[in-house]
Write a protein that holds these residues in place. Structure first.
Motif, PDB file in Angstrom:
ATOM      1  N   VAL A 137       0.853  -1.260  -0.019  1.00 59.58           N
ATOM      2  CA  VAL A 137       0.010   0.141   0.149  1.00 59.58           C
ATOM      3  C   VAL A 137       0.703   1.255  -0.112  1.00 59.58           C
ATOM      4  O   VAL A 137       0.489   2.221  -0.770  1.00 59.58           O
ATOM      5  N   ARG A 138       1.926   1.185   0.951  1.00 58.60           N
ATOM      6  CA  ARG A 138       2.710   2.516   0.889  1.00 58.60           C
ATOM      7  C   ARG A 138       3.535   2.548  -0.152  1.00 58.60           C
ATOM      8  O   ARG A 138       3.668   3.798  -1.061  1.00 58.60           O
ATOM      9  N   GLY A 139       3.893   1.459  -1.093  1.00 56.04           N
ATOM     10  CA  GLY A 139       4.517   1.576  -2.394  1.00 56.04           C
ATOM     11  C   GLY A 139       3.830   2.170  -3.486  1.00 56.04           C
ATOM     12  O   GLY A 139       4.120   3.128  -4.259  1.00 56.04           O
ATOM     13  N   LEU A 140       2.625   1.582  -3.465  1.00 54.46           N
ATOM     14  CA  LEU A 140       1.720   2.028  -4.461  1.00 54.46           C
ATOM     15  C   LEU A 140       1.163   3.444  -4.428  1.00 54.46           C
ATOM     16  O   LEU A 140       1.039   4.048  -5.527  1.00 54.46           O
ATOM     17  N   THR A 141       1.384   4.010  -3.182  1.00 49.86           N
ATOM     18  CA  THR A 141       0.919   5.419  -3.414  1.00 49.86           C
ATOM     19  C   THR A 141       1.893   6.253  -3.304  1.00 49.86           C
ATOM     20  O   THR A 141       1.891   7.473  -3.173  1.00 49.86           O
ATOM     21  N   LEU A 155      20.435  -6.064  -3.930  1.00 50.21           N
ATOM     22  CA  LEU A 155      19.247  -5.085  -4.256  1.00 50.21           C
ATOM     23  C   LEU A 155      18.358  -4.851  -3.021  1.00 50.21           C
ATOM     24  O   LEU A 155      18.137  -3.711  -2.600  1.00 50.21           O
ATOM     25  N   ALA A 156      18.130  -6.053  -2.189  1.00 49.92           N
ATOM     26  CA  ALA A 156      17.266  -5.749  -0.929  1.00 49.92           C
ATOM     27  C   ALA A 156      17.994  -4.817  -0.025  1.00 49.92           C
ATOM     28  O   ALA A 156      17.427  -4.218   0.747  1.00 49.92           O
ATOM     29  N   PHE A 157      19.270  -4.898   0.026  1.00 48.97           N
ATOM     30  CA  PHE A 157      19.985  -4.421   0.988  1.00 48.97           C
ATOM     31  C   PHE A 157      20.657  -2.761   0.744  1.00 48.97           C
ATOM     32  O   PHE A 157      21.041  -2.145   1.392  1.00 48.97           O
ATOM     33  N   VAL A 158      20.551  -2.517  -0.599  1.00 43.09           N
ATOM     34  CA  VAL A 158      20.982  -1.193  -0.974  1.00 43.09           C
ATOM     35  C   VAL A 158      19.686  -0.429  -1.286  1.00 43.09           C
ATOM     36  O   VAL A 158      19.528   0.627  -0.889  1.00 43.09           O
ATOM     37  N   THR A 159      18.998  -0.899  -2.314  1.00 44.23           N
ATOM     38  CA  THR A 159      17.811  -0.178  -2.906  1.00 44.23           C
ATOM     39  C   THR A 159      16.698   0.259  -1.666  1.00 44.23           C
ATOM     40  O   THR A 159      16.234   1.101  -1.747  1.00 44.23           O
ATOM     41  N   TYR A 160      16.417  -0.776  -0.965  1.00 43.26           N
ATOM     42  CA  TYR A 160      15.166  -0.734  -0.077  1.00 43.26           C
ATOM     43  C   TYR A 160      15.328   0.235   0.767  1.00 43.26           C
ATOM     44  O   TYR A 160      14.614   1.108   1.091  1.00 43.26           O
ATOM     45  N   PRO A 161      16.653   0.230   1.665  1.00 40.70           N
ATOM     46  CA  PRO A 161      16.943   1.290   2.632  1.00 40.70           C
ATOM     47  C   PRO A 161      16.685   2.673   1.792  1.00 40.70           C
ATOM     48  O   PRO A 161      16.434   3.618   2.441  1.00 40.70           O
ATOM     49  N   THR A 162      17.492   2.616   0.549  1.00 39.81           N
ATOM     50  CA  THR A 162      17.347   3.966  -0.035  1.00 39.81           C
ATOM     51  C   THR A 162      15.904   4.576  -0.242  1.00 39.81           C
ATOM     52  O   THR A 162      15.383   5.737   0.187  1.00 39.81           O
ATOM     53  N   ALA A 163      15.157   3.428  -0.810  1.00 41.65           N
ATOM     54  CA  ALA A 163      13.623   3.968  -0.899  1.00 41.65           C
ATOM     55  C   ALA A 163      13.060   4.250   0.381  1.00 41.65           C
ATOM     56  O   ALA A 163      12.019   5.193   0.558  1.00 41.65           O
ATOM     57  N   ILE A 164      13.198   3.517   1.711  1.00 43.19           N
ATOM     58  CA  ILE A 164      12.747   3.801   2.901  1.00 43.19           C
ATOM     59  C   ILE A 164      13.221   5.307   3.449  1.00 43.19           C
ATOM     60  O   ILE A 164      12.144   5.895   3.945  1.00 43.19           O
ATOM     61  N   ALA A 173       5.389  -4.381  -4.159  1.00 44.00           N
ATOM     62  CA  ALA A 173       6.124  -3.388  -3.277  1.00 44.00           C
ATOM     63  C   ALA A 173       7.441  -2.953  -3.579  1.00 44.00           C
ATOM     64  O   ALA A 173       7.933  -1.870  -3.888  1.00 44.00           O
ATOM     65  N   VAL A 174       8.264  -4.057  -4.302  1.00 43.12           N
ATOM     66  CA  VAL A 174       9.500  -3.835  -4.958  1.00 43.12           C
ATOM     67  C   VAL A 174       9.550  -2.823  -6.005  1.00 43.12           C
ATOM     68  O   VAL A 174      10.142  -1.836  -6.030  1.00 43.12           O
ATOM     69  N   PHE A 175       8.741  -3.250  -6.979  1.00 43.47           N
ATOM     70  CA  PHE A 175       8.768  -2.448  -8.204  1.00 43.47           C
ATOM     71  C   PHE A 175       8.044  -1.031  -8.182  1.00 43.47           C
ATOM     72  O   PHE A 175       8.525  -0.032  -8.637  1.00 43.47           O
ATOM     73  N   SER A 176       7.107  -0.859  -7.328  1.00 42.89           N
ATOM     74  CA  SER A 176       6.471   0.498  -7.099  1.00 42.89           C
ATOM     75  C   SER A 176       7.528   1.356  -6.430  1.00 42.89           C
ATOM     76  O   SER A 176       7.934   2.483  -6.762  1.00 42.89           O
ATOM     77  N   THR A 177       8.341   0.713  -5.465  1.00 37.70           N
ATOM     78  CA  THR A 177       9.441   1.542  -4.849  1.00 37.70           C
ATOM     79  C   THR A 177      10.611   1.922  -5.736  1.00 37.70           C
ATOM     80  O   THR A 177      11.099   2.974  -5.709  1.00 37.70           O
ATOM     81  N   LEU A 178      10.832   0.868  -6.580  1.00 35.11           N
ATOM     82  CA  LEU A 178      11.973   1.042  -7.642  1.00 35.11           C
ATOM     83  C   LEU A 178      11.404   2.583  -8.337  1.00 35.11           C
ATOM     84  O   LEU A 178      12.327   2.997  -9.057  1.00 35.11           O
ATOM     85  N   GLY A 179      10.113   2.462  -8.893  1.00 32.74           N
ATOM     86  CA  GLY A 179       9.626   3.332  -9.786  1.00 32.74           C
ATOM     87  C   GLY A 179       9.765   4.816  -9.038  1.00 32.74           C
ATOM     88  O   GLY A 179      10.081   5.658  -9.593  1.00 32.74           O
ATOM     89  N   ALA A 235       5.413   5.285  -8.805  1.00 39.79           N
ATOM     90  CA  ALA A 235       5.155   4.079  -8.618  1.00 39.79           C
ATOM     91  C   ALA A 235       4.671   3.455 -10.022  1.00 39.79           C
ATOM     92  O   ALA A 235       5.023   2.427 -10.334  1.00 39.79           O
ATOM     93  N   VAL A 236       3.692   4.067 -10.754  1.00 41.46           N
ATOM     94  CA  VAL A 236       3.410   3.683 -12.083  1.00 41.46           C
ATOM     95  C   VAL A 236       4.377   3.126 -12.964  1.00 41.46           C
ATOM     96  O   VAL A 236       4.338   2.063 -13.491  1.00 41.46           O
ATOM     97  N   GLU A 237       5.367   3.805 -12.977  1.00 44.86           N
ATOM     98  CA  GLU A 237       6.586   3.451 -13.808  1.00 44.86           C
ATOM     99  C   GLU A 237       7.223   2.194 -13.522  1.00 44.86           C
ATOM    100  O   GLU A 237       7.499   1.284 -14.274  1.00 44.86           O
ATOM    101  N   GLY A 238       7.321   2.131 -12.309  1.00 44.45           N
ATOM    102  CA  GLY A 238       7.946   1.056 -11.726  1.00 44.45           C
ATOM    103  C   GLY A 238       7.049  -0.491 -11.950  1.00 44.45           C
ATOM    104  O   GLY A 238       7.355  -1.365 -12.527  1.00 44.45           O
ATOM    105  N   LEU A 239       5.548  -0.229 -12.109  1.00 40.62           N
ATOM    106  CA  LEU A 239       4.694  -1.221 -12.447  1.00 40.62           C
ATOM    107  C   LEU A 239       4.675  -1.758 -13.702  1.00 40.62           C
ATOM    108  O   LEU A 239       4.372  -2.677 -14.146  1.00 40.62           O
ATOM    109  N   ASN A 240       4.964  -0.395 -14.236  1.00 40.90           N
ATOM    110  CA  ASN A 240       4.861  -0.918 -16.008  1.00 40.90           C
ATOM    111  C   ASN A 240       5.970  -1.807 -16.187  1.00 40.90           C
ATOM    112  O   ASN A 240       5.986  -2.617 -17.107  1.00 40.90           O
ATOM    113  N   PHE A 241       7.296  -1.412 -15.769  1.00 44.30           N
ATOM    114  CA  PHE A 241       8.107  -2.194 -16.199  1.00 44.30           C
ATOM    115  C   PHE A 241       8.161  -3.751 -15.530  1.00 44.30           C
ATOM    116  O   PHE A 241       8.519  -4.758 -16.115  1.00 44.30           O
ATOM    117  N   TYR A 242       7.588  -3.837 -14.382  1.00 43.06           N
ATOM    118  CA  TYR A 242       7.184  -5.029 -13.815  1.00 43.06           C
ATOM    119  C   TYR A 242       6.149  -5.915 -14.485  1.00 43.06           C
ATOM    120  O   TYR A 242       6.274  -7.041 -14.713  1.00 43.06           O
TER     121      TYR A 242
END
Ligand code: PHE
Length: 492
Positions: free
Chosen positions: A195-199, A302-311, A276-282, A203-210
């Motif tokens: 839910v957090r990611g999608l809002t 990925l999980a250990f660099v990108t997630y905290p960046t996004a967080i 969750a992942v791809f919306s955050t990447l977007g 986010a849409v860009e990430g979902l398109n890629f996914y």
């Protein structure tokens, strides 16, 4: 012996345990980066085909073998065919190796969880990168240089093994209760993350890629190999885990419906986690002003660099989300981790009739000791190398051998008769075709193709000697398996 065998408390605790074993870092850490590396939406098609052609047929097979023989892998395969015991041991030694590096990844998550309360990993993407690679792992630059031990990683590893021990020492009835939490909590957190990611903006860009398929990628063999590897890893196939779990079920329990349920629940979770992942990447891509495929190049990280960046980039409550995310990784991982230890313990107990009370702590201590090299500065590379050799060669080999032994020597239709006699959902002759022809061909081809690529190019840019070390390791494990299988059992 069958009567005093340990038992699950109920069918649902078995399903929860099987789902818990399946759902793990593979869904939240491995699935996203493998999908990301293999073209996003394009990857979902081979992934789904791999699920149908290898995942589900093999899962039904392993449940049937475990339940019918009421034994851990070596004993189970021996009952199927006298000469097949070593295949069971091979699965067991492989899962032991897997458990040692899996616990190391858990240890990274333990460290991140600890640091999430202060967001100590830094503010910017660059700082987080440095935190992961330098502060936490102290990467040496090459697998040949182990350097010293990184103490926080070692402490995290010890904590992980203690958790595994605590979860297992009461036996499978308690295990059946623990998994209600280790499966339930991650789902709650995952929903919050999605839910957090999608809002988030972008986010849409990430979902398109996914979600947008790119059919041209389907022509690349590497994408198919990655899909099969991921299916094996994520469903815990060819590792003895499913055989040993099913062996704690009464002989007349349902098989096929359980297999459909666990595999769909697992792959559904991966798919869901992808949102969750791809919306955050977007979001990340938008805030960095780049396209989604350019956000990161790091695989394992990925999980250990990108997630905290996004967080960090979240507008509110970063600490809370950070802590929740790493709690998610830990709760997801822990039931997979102990499902890797259980086949080892179960096999030793079943073969030699030793007391589980002593076998379990010994295996945990051994697992911890074997894991120490991964906590050194060169450890990261060895996690990567071991993962590759265990998953690509070990798993496909075991899966292939299982198909041959059950398909031709025991008889696919015979075991299918047993499956149908106990299951709600009947499976048709298509299953025999998969087990005897399609699955072994697919696995055989993928094994050979990967092997050719390996001897030509080595693995992932590492020096060639690491590839030979990996091959040597697989050979040594096979020899160990033979030796174990020729030892006399104490519990016929
Ligand atoms: N399937 C687990 C995951 O996705 C990993 C696992 C492999 C568990 C082998 C048990 C046995 O994380």
């Amino acid at each position: 012996m069958a009567n005093d065998r340990e038992r699950w408390g109920s069918r649902s605790s078995f399903i929860f345990a099987a789902v818990g074993a399946a759902i793990g870092l593979g869904n939240v850490w491995r699935f996203p980066y493998i999908t990301y590396q293999n073209g996003g939406g394009a990857f979902l098609i081979p992934y789904f085909i791999a699920l149908i052609t290898a995942g589900i047929p093999l899962m039904i097979l392993e449940y049937a073998v475990g339940q019918k023989t009421q034994g851990a892998p070596p004993v189970a395969l021996k009952k199927i065919w006298k000469k097949a015991e070593w295949i069971g041991w091979f699965a067991v030694v492989l899962v032991f190796i897997l458990a040692t590096y899996y616990a190391t990844i858990m240890s990274w998550a333990v460290n991140y969880f600890y640091h999430s309360f202060t967001l100590a990993w830094g503010r910017t993407g660059g700082e987080i990168n440095a935190f992961f690679n330098q502060a936490l792992l102290g990467k040496s630059g090459s697998p040949g240089i182990l350097g010293g031990i990184q103490w926080p990683v070692l402490v995290g590893l010890a904590i992980t093994w203690i958790l595994i021990y605590l979860a297992l020492f009461k036996g499978v009835k308690t295990l059946g209760k623990i998994v209600y939490f280790t499966v339930g909590i991650p789902w709650l957190i995952l929903i919050i993350m999605v839910v957090r990611g999608l809002t988030l903006p972008g986010a849409v860009e990430g979902l398109n890629f996914y979600l947008t398929p790119d059919f041209s990628v389907l022509l690349q063999p590497k994408v198919w190999l990655a899909a099969y590897g991921q299916i094996f890893f994520t469903l815990s196939l060819a590792m003895g885990t499913l055989i040993v779990y099913a062996s704690y079920m009464p002989e007349d329990s349902d098989i096929s419906a359980n297999a459909f349920m666990t595999s769909l629940a697992n792959c559904g979770t991966s798919f869901f986690a992808g949102f969750a992942v791809f919306s955050t990447l977007g979001y990340l891509a938008q805030s960095m002003g780049v396209s989604v495929p350019e956000v990161t190049t790091s695989g394992l990280g990925l999980a250990f660099v990108t997630y905290p960046t996004a967080i960090n980039l979240l507008p509110v409550a970063s600490q809370l989300f950070g802590a929740l995310f790493f709690l998610l990784l830990l709760t997801l991982g822990i039931d997979s981790a102990f499902s890797q230890v259980e086949p080892v313990v179960g096999s030793v107990v079943d073969k030699w009739g030793l007391n589980k009370k002593w076998v379990l702590p010994s295996i945990c201590i051994l697992g911890f000791l074997v894991g120490i090299p991964y906590t050194t500065r060169g450890g990261f590379y060895w996690v990567d190398i071991m993962d590759h050799f265990v998953c690509t060669y070990g798993l496909t080999l075991v899966g292939f051998l299982e198909c041959i032994v059950i398909g031709y020597i025991f008889g696919a239709s015979e075991i299918r008769g047993y499956i149908n006699s106990v299951s709600d959902v009947r499976i048709g002759p298509w299953w025999d075709v998969f087990i005897k022809v399609i699955t072994p061909i697919v696995l055989g081809v993928s094994f050979v193709m990967q092997f050719i690529k390996l001897v030509q190019k080595g693995y992932s840019g590492y020096p060639m000697w690491t590839a030979f070390t990996g091959i040597g390791l697989v050979i040594v494990l096979i020899i160990i398996s033979f030796v174990f299988s020729t030892r006399k059992g104490g519990n016929p």
